[in-house]
Design an enzyme around this catalytic site. Structure first.
Site: not given
Length: 118
Positions: A21, A53, A72-73, A98
């Site tokens: 990865e 935004y 991802v956390e 993901k």
């Protein structure tokens, strides 16, 4: 409470716990809900009175594309910190998707909320 939202901000980055990865960039999708005062902006019709935004998205693309976190956390927490710290949002919900991380799923990810809505 008013909510500004962004759906599926697409960013390529290095993320993951496995060596393979870390070798290639993967796409993550970011969903945001940000507490903001839309009434002041609506009454004035001026972007200066709200959280822009487009500016948020540009900042996040810059950060995420350069980051190389494993989880991802961790990425979700960094995004929440940026939005609350740099854009003075009192509350944010961040979802990091993901796609294709786990065979047989459309996507996996995490959703966090930081701050207070009151």
């Amino acid at each position: 409470m008013d909510i500004l939202f962004v759906r599926e901000l697409k960013v390529d980055t290095r993320i993951g716990i496995y060596d393979w990865e870390r070798q290639v960039k993967q796409t993550v999708l970011i969903d945001l809900e940000i507490a903001a005062d839309a009434q002041s902006a609506a009454q004035s019709d001026k972007v200066e009175y709200t959280i822009n935004y487009q500016t948020v998205c540009q900042r996040l693309v810059s950060h995420i594309s350069a980051s190389e976190v494993e989880l991802v956390e961790t990425l979700a927490e960094q995004i929440a910190d940026i939005i609350r710290g740099e854009f003075a949002a009192r509350w944010v919900q961040v979802t990091v998707h993901k796609p294709a991380a786990v065979r047989g799923t459309r996507d996996v990810g995490v959703r966090i909320e930081r701050g207070s809505t009151s």
